[in-house]
Scaffold this motif. Sequence first.
Motif, PDB file in Angstrom:
ATOM      1  N   GLU A  11       7.524  31.642  -5.538  1.00 13.28           N
ATOM      2  CA  GLU A  11       8.927  31.860  -5.880  1.00 13.28           C
ATOM      3  C   GLU A  11       9.089  32.999  -6.881  1.00 13.28           C
ATOM      4  OE1 GLU A  11      10.701  28.223  -7.153  1.00 13.28           O
ATOM      5  OE2 GLU A  11      10.212  27.148  -5.303  1.00 13.28           O
ATOM      6  N   ALA A  12       8.152  33.090  -7.828  1.00 12.55           N
ATOM      7  CA  ALA A  12       8.259  34.123  -8.861  1.00 12.55           C
ATOM      8  C   ALA A  12       8.081  35.522  -8.280  1.00 12.55           C
ATOM      9  CB  ALA A  12       7.230  33.872  -9.954  1.00 12.55           C
ATOM     10  N   GLU A  13       7.211  35.645  -7.298  1.00 13.61           N
ATOM     11  CA  GLU A  13       6.899  36.971  -6.749  1.00 13.61           C
ATOM     12  C   GLU A  13       8.069  37.590  -5.990  1.00 13.61           C
ATOM     13  OE1 GLU A  13       2.056  37.038  -6.182  1.00 13.61           O
ATOM     14  OE2 GLU A  13       3.282  36.194  -4.569  1.00 13.61           O
ATOM     15  N   VAL A  14       9.019  36.774  -5.551  1.00  9.46           N
ATOM     16  CA  VAL A  14      10.139  37.327  -4.778  1.00  9.46           C
ATOM     17  C   VAL A  14      11.413  37.458  -5.611  1.00  9.46           C
ATOM     18  CG1 VAL A  14       9.207  36.475  -2.605  1.00  9.46           C
ATOM     19  CG2 VAL A  14      10.804  35.041  -3.900  1.00  9.46           C
ATOM     20  N   LEU A  15      11.346  37.145  -6.893  1.00  6.16           N
ATOM     21  CA  LEU A  15      12.532  37.277  -7.734  1.00  6.16           C
ATOM     22  C   LEU A  15      12.926  38.738  -7.890  1.00  6.16           C
ATOM     23  CD1 LEU A  15      11.993  34.767 -10.692  1.00  6.16           C
ATOM     24  CD2 LEU A  15      13.420  34.484  -8.660  1.00  6.16           C
ATOM     25  N   PHE A  59      21.056  39.402 -20.147  1.00  8.08           N
ATOM     26  CA  PHE A  59      19.960  38.746 -20.853  1.00  8.08           C
ATOM     27  C   PHE A  59      20.437  37.493 -21.566  1.00  8.08           C
ATOM     28  CE2 PHE A  59      17.749  37.976 -24.857  1.00  8.08           C
ATOM     29  CZ  PHE A  59      16.460  37.749 -24.400  1.00  8.08           C
ATOM     30  N   GLU A  60      21.578  37.564 -22.215  1.00 12.61           N
ATOM     31  CA  GLU A  60      22.093  36.414 -22.955  1.00 12.61           C
ATOM     32  C   GLU A  60      22.400  35.245 -22.015  1.00 12.61           C
ATOM     33  OE1 GLU A  60      22.004  35.752 -25.914  1.00 12.61           O
ATOM     34  OE2 GLU A  60      22.019  37.595 -27.085  1.00 12.61           O
ATOM     35  N   ARG A  61      22.929  35.546 -20.835  1.00  8.19           N
ATOM     36  CA  ARG A  61      23.189  34.462 -19.873  1.00  8.19           C
ATOM     37  C   ARG A  61      21.879  33.820 -19.416  1.00  8.19           C
ATOM     38  NH1 ARG A  61      26.699  38.253 -17.499  1.00  8.19           N
ATOM     39  NH2 ARG A  61      25.360  38.408 -15.657  1.00  8.19           N
ATOM     40  N   ILE A  62      20.894  34.655 -19.120  1.00  3.60           N
ATOM     41  CA  ILE A  62      19.603  34.132 -18.689  1.00  3.60           C
ATOM     42  C   ILE A  62      18.947  33.347 -19.822  1.00  3.60           C
ATOM     43  CG2 ILE A  62      17.264  34.797 -18.000  1.00  3.60           C
ATOM     44  CD1 ILE A  62      18.508  37.148 -16.476  1.00  3.60           C
ATOM     45  N   ARG A  63      19.075  33.863 -21.043  1.00  5.24           N
ATOM     46  CA  ARG A  63      18.497  33.174 -22.200  1.00  5.24           C
ATOM     47  C   ARG A  63      19.051  31.760 -22.351  1.00  5.24           C
ATOM     48  NH1 ARG A  63      17.947  35.507 -28.372  1.00  5.24           N
ATOM     49  NH2 ARG A  63      17.235  33.563 -29.337  1.00  5.24           N
ATOM     50  N   LYS A  64      20.337  31.613 -22.202  1.00  7.14           N
ATOM     51  CA  LYS A  64      20.955  30.289 -22.343  1.00  7.14           C
ATOM     52  C   LYS A  64      20.423  29.322 -21.287  1.00  7.14           C
ATOM     53  CE  LYS A  64      25.285  31.788 -24.497  1.00  7.14           C
ATOM     54  NZ  LYS A  64      26.768  31.897 -24.341  1.00  7.14           N
ATOM     55  N   GLU A  65      20.260  29.811 -20.060  1.00  8.40           N
ATOM     56  CA  GLU A  65      19.739  28.963 -18.995  1.00  8.40           C
ATOM     57  C   GLU A  65      18.278  28.577 -19.265  1.00  8.40           C
ATOM     58  OE1 GLU A  65      21.426  27.568 -16.534  1.00  8.40           O
ATOM     59  OE2 GLU A  65      23.214  28.493 -17.424  1.00  8.40           O
ATOM     60  N   VAL A  66      17.514  29.520 -19.772  1.00  9.63           N
ATOM     61  CA  VAL A  66      16.114  29.242 -20.099  1.00  9.63           C
ATOM     62  C   VAL A  66      16.015  28.204 -21.210  1.00  9.63           C
ATOM     63  CG1 VAL A  66      14.049  30.233 -21.186  1.00  9.63           C
ATOM     64  CG2 VAL A  66      15.158  31.418 -19.275  1.00  9.63           C
ATOM     65  N   GLU A  67      16.787  28.389 -22.264  1.00  5.38           N
ATOM     66  CA  GLU A  67      16.744  27.453 -23.388  1.00  5.38           C
ATOM     67  C   GLU A  67      17.159  26.050 -22.947  1.00  5.38           C
ATOM     68  OE1 GLU A  67      17.566  30.491 -27.133  1.00  5.38           O
ATOM     69  OE2 GLU A  67      19.278  29.587 -26.082  1.00  5.38           O
ATOM     70  N   ARG A  68      18.143  25.967 -22.056  1.00  8.17           N
ATOM     71  CA  ARG A  68      18.563  24.671 -21.532  1.00  8.17           C
ATOM     72  C   ARG A  68      17.436  24.030 -20.715  1.00  8.17           C
ATOM     73  NH1 ARG A  68      22.658  26.248 -18.940  1.00  8.17           N
ATOM     74  NH2 ARG A  68      24.217  25.814 -20.565  1.00  8.17           N
ATOM     75  N   ALA A  69      16.784  24.826 -19.856  1.00  9.58           N
ATOM     76  CA  ALA A  69      15.696  24.303 -19.026  1.00  9.58           C
ATOM     77  C   ALA A  69      14.517  23.840 -19.872  1.00  9.58           C
ATOM     78  CB  ALA A  69      15.250  25.372 -18.026  1.00  9.58           C
ATOM     79  N   VAL A  70      14.212  24.599 -20.917  1.00 11.01           N
ATOM     80  CA  VAL A  70      13.109  24.233 -21.801  1.00 11.01           C
ATOM     81  C   VAL A  70      13.414  22.914 -22.516  1.00 11.01           C
ATOM     82  CG1 VAL A  70      11.862  24.871 -23.899  1.00 11.01           C
ATOM     83  CG2 VAL A  70      12.252  26.581 -22.106  1.00 11.01           C
ATOM     84  N   ARG A  71      14.629  22.753 -23.000  1.00 15.59           N
ATOM     85  CA  ARG A  71      15.004  21.491 -23.659  1.00 15.59           C
ATOM     86  C   ARG A  71      14.835  20.311 -22.704  1.00 15.59           C
ATOM     87  NH1 ARG A  71      19.322  24.592 -25.755  1.00 15.59           N
ATOM     88  NH2 ARG A  71      20.735  23.712 -24.180  1.00 15.59           N
ATOM     89  N   ASP A  72      15.251  20.497 -21.465  1.00 20.16           N
ATOM     90  CA  ASP A  72      15.154  19.423 -20.481  1.00 20.16           C
ATOM     91  C   ASP A  72      13.714  19.077 -20.146  1.00 20.16           C
ATOM     92  OD1 ASP A  72      17.884  19.343 -20.393  1.00 20.16           O
ATOM     93  OD2 ASP A  72      18.069  20.521 -18.545  1.00 20.16           O
ATOM     94  N   GLN A  73      12.818  20.063 -20.265  1.00 22.30           N
ATOM     95  CA  GLN A  73      11.433  19.890 -19.848  1.00 22.30           C
ATOM     96  C   GLN A  73      10.510  19.458 -20.983  1.00 22.30           C
ATOM     97  OE1 GLN A  73      10.558  20.308 -16.651  1.00 22.30           O
ATOM     98  NE2 GLN A  73       8.366  19.980 -16.879  1.00 22.30           N
ATOM     99  N   ALA A  85      12.696  33.804 -14.996  1.00 22.02           N
ATOM    100  CA  ALA A  85      14.131  33.613 -14.796  1.00 22.02           C
ATOM    101  C   ALA A  85      14.811  34.944 -14.516  1.00 22.02           C
ATOM    102  CB  ALA A  85      14.749  32.973 -16.043  1.00 22.02           C
ATOM    103  N   ASN A  86      15.758  34.895 -13.567  1.00 24.24           N
ATOM    104  CA  ASN A  86      16.673  36.031 -13.374  1.00 24.24           C
ATOM    105  C   ASN A  86      18.092  35.479 -13.358  1.00 24.24           C
ATOM    106  OD1 ASN A  86      16.975  34.896 -10.845  1.00 24.24           O
ATOM    107  ND2 ASN A  86      16.359  36.718  -9.708  1.00 24.24           N
ATOM    108  N   SER A  87      19.038  36.228 -12.865  1.00 25.80           N
ATOM    109  CA  SER A  87      20.438  35.806 -12.927  1.00 25.80           C
ATOM    110  C   SER A  87      20.731  34.580 -12.071  1.00 25.80           C
ATOM    111  CB  SER A  87      21.342  36.964 -12.488  1.00 25.80           C
ATOM    112  OG  SER A  87      21.023  37.360 -11.161  1.00 25.80           O
ATOM    113  N   GLU A  88      19.851  34.254 -11.138  1.00 24.10           N
ATOM    114  CA  GLU A  88      20.125  33.163 -10.204  1.00 24.10           C
ATOM    115  C   GLU A  88      19.093  32.039 -10.240  1.00 24.10           C
ATOM    116  OE1 GLU A  88      20.286  35.104  -6.457  1.00 24.10           O
ATOM    117  OE2 GLU A  88      22.260  35.999  -6.801  1.00 24.10           O
ATOM    118  N   HIS A  89      18.020  32.210 -10.971  1.00 22.44           N
ATOM    119  CA  HIS A  89      16.900  31.277 -10.821  1.00 22.44           C
ATOM    120  C   HIS A  89      16.151  31.120 -12.142  1.00 22.44           C
ATOM    121  CE1 HIS A  89      13.522  29.407  -8.535  1.00 22.44           C
ATOM    122  NE2 HIS A  89      12.772  30.010  -9.445  1.00 22.44           N
ATOM    123  N   VAL A  90      15.846  29.878 -12.494  1.00 20.59           N
ATOM    124  CA  VAL A  90      14.976  29.581 -13.641  1.00 20.59           C
ATOM    125  C   VAL A  90      13.905  28.606 -13.166  1.00 20.59           C
ATOM    126  CG1 VAL A  90      14.795  28.589 -15.949  1.00 20.59           C
ATOM    127  CG2 VAL A  90      16.838  29.883 -15.308  1.00 20.59           C
TER     128      VAL A  90
END
Length: 259
Positions: A11-15, A59-73, A85-90
């Motif tokens: 999945e990462a290679e096609v981002l 970047f800020e939008r992606i950062r927020k999604e990353v921080e949310r995913a990390v908290r959940d994990q 992570a990119n604009s559509e995928h974390v």
Amino acid sequence: MTVTVEQFIKEAEVLEGPVLTFYLRTSPHNEEWKIVLKNGLNRTKEYVEAANEEDVSLFERIRKEVERAVRDQQRHFKNGLIGVANSEHVQLLTTQPPVRDEFHWEAQAMLRQLKELTEAYPKTGLVFVQREYIVLLDVLLGELVEEDAYELNVDTNDWVRYKGLAYGGIISSSANHRDVFESRMKEQEKQWYRQVAPKVAKHAKDKGWEEVYIVGAKQLTDLFQQEVPKMNVTKVINHNYASKSSAEMIDRVLLSTDE
């Protein structure tokens, strides 16, 4: 949702970029990683601002999604965390081996360290040999991927395969037959191992094991090896881990080099 290493890489290679990639050394025992994550993301933002200020909001939008995913994990953390992570995928991947802290903002995911890790910890098989059962642990990056077992039915002289059964359960169930087993094992042990060994060798080939560890009492591992001469064995460890869980076995055999 748990993701395998192969799925993560695929999945990462096609981002499509820009892609934020990070490697974070974590710990289930402390939260120092939170500071490292915050500082790493702040430095990455500075890089984005200097390289292309138009990407800062993205970047800020992606950062927020990353921080949310990390908290959940975070309740599942081990010793390493890898994220893309990119604009559509974390996507996050937890690892048993530790990683070096890294943060990247590039046109594609930066997977060099992950691929180095898969080379250091390749697809590995642990073959746990006991008299009345054999447990096969399929391991990648120090993590249990799949578990299979063969238990000897002393009434029929056949090995019965169990898939995904924790080998602690095998020990309990086979204990009922121990008295009968002990009296017959001395007469037929070589024949019994000769019957199951080709099944184990085929399993190793089908799983693509690059390394194979045989674990058990010396008398049993010697006998088993005689029946699988073509299986490329990395190491034989003459310890009896019958009281250990699969995770403890992996840790002792592969990670802590307990011998």
